[in-house]
Design a protein around this motif. Structure first.
Motif, mmCIF file in Angstrom:
data_model
loop_
_atom_site.group_PDB
_atom_site.id
_atom_site.type_symbol
_atom_site.label_atom_id
_atom_site.label_comp_id
_atom_site.label_asym_id
_atom_site.label_seq_id
_atom_site.Cartn_x
_atom_site.Cartn_y
_atom_site.Cartn_z
ATOM 1 N N TYR A 1 91.149 13.386 -11.086
ATOM 2 C CA TYR A 1 89.887 13.038 -10.420
ATOM 3 C C TYR A 1 90.204 12.500 -9.026
ATOM 4 C CZ TYR A 1 88.039 13.270 -15.186
ATOM 5 O OH TYR A 1 87.697 13.682 -16.454
ATOM 6 N N VAL B 1 87.188 17.440 -9.240
ATOM 7 C CA VAL B 1 87.865 17.347 -10.537
ATOM 8 C C VAL B 1 88.764 18.567 -10.669
ATOM 9 C CG1 VAL B 1 87.565 17.081 -13.020
ATOM 10 C CG2 VAL B 1 85.818 16.197 -11.447
ATOM 11 N N CYS C 1 82.584 20.318 -18.137
ATOM 12 C CA CYS C 1 83.018 19.191 -17.302
ATOM 13 C C CYS C 1 82.350 17.934 -17.831
ATOM 14 C CB CYS C 1 82.643 19.414 -15.840
ATOM 15 S SG CYS C 1 83.475 20.790 -15.055
ATOM 16 N N CYS D 1 81.671 14.048 -18.202
ATOM 17 C CA CYS D 1 81.817 12.812 -17.436
ATOM 18 C C CYS D 1 82.669 11.835 -18.238
ATOM 19 C CB CYS D 1 80.444 12.212 -17.151
ATOM 20 S SG CYS D 1 80.497 10.686 -16.183
ATOM 21 N N PHE E 1 83.572 6.355 -16.286
ATOM 22 C CA PHE E 1 83.388 6.854 -14.925
ATOM 23 C C PHE E 1 82.941 5.756 -13.961
ATOM 24 C CE2 PHE E 1 80.766 8.863 -11.590
ATOM 25 C CZ PHE E 1 81.749 9.642 -10.990
#
Length: 223
Positions: free
Chosen positions: A112, A126, A159, A161, A165
């Motif tokens: 990230y 990402v 994808c 999260c 995060f």
């Protein structure tokens, strides 16, 4: 300096974010291969791409590894690449770093990369399978899709999260607040965040921003 930056990151956000350091030194022939675990990562501190991922040291050609490291240690990344644009590498004393192998499902974790302007995360990229078939997706600070890309193929898979995060955004902003711009790279494994690196010039200042208007939009955020 990929070794000294560990001290900076530890001071800013705590040593728990650091990938465990197994060994460092300037002479590749002194690497204690016998004392290292089955998996580890070898890199040098003075350039980009000087990385050897060892996922099974019983299959590692130690002689070849030592010779490769000698070549890297004798190179000046700033002078030898990107026409000298990556000036921050120029005067670093070359050193070998060996870190623990952190992994997701027995492979390097998702990467990230947070783009921070004046200490604020504006968006992130990402990166998936960057050591094999490198693909990326971009998201804003709320992990909503963001129209930004480099020349890499776009990741079409799921994808998710990361569950931590919000904590990653806080960490990225803490690490970047002393700079007008900084990209902060982090890993998320379960509920743990690991620091990867800082760079003030992603892509060696030679990678095109796509679409073109994103170059202007991001430029306006640089105060």
């Amino acid at each position: 300096d990929k070794l000294q930056v560990r001290d900076y990151a530890g001071t800013k956000v705590g040593d728990a974010c650091l990938i465990p350091l197994l060994w460092s030194g300037e002479k590749p022939e002194e690497i204690p291969f016998g004392d290292l675990p089955l998996k580890f990562v070898i890199k040098t501190n003075h350039g980009c791409g000087y990385v050897i991922i060892v996922d099974n040291k019983t299959q590692l050609d130690q002689r070849k590894t030592i010779e490769q490291l000698k070549k890297w240690l004798n190179a000046n990344f700033a002078l030898d690449t990107f026409l000298g644009i990556a000036w921050g590498y120029k005067n670093i004393r070359p050193t070998i770093i060996i870190e623990s192998f952190i992994e997701e499902e027995e492979k390097p974790p998702v990467d990230y990369k947070f783009y921070c302007f004046s200490g604020r995360v504006e968006f992130l990229t990402v990166h998936y399978d960057r050591w094999k078939v490198h693909k990326t997706r971009s998201f804003d600070r709320n992990f909503e899709p963001y129209d930004f890309r480099y020349g890499f193929d776009e990741w079409k898979g799921e994808c998710r999260c990361p569950p931590n995060f919000d904590a990653m955004v806080i960490m990225a902003e803490s690490l970047s607040k002393d700079f007008d711009f900084m990209r902060v790279d982090l890993y998320s494994l379960g509920d743990h965040i690991y620091f990867s690196e800082l760079t003030p010039y992603p892509g060696g200042v030679s990678t095109q921003f796509l679409p073109l208007n994103r170059d202007y939009i991001l430029g306006e955020k640089w105060k």
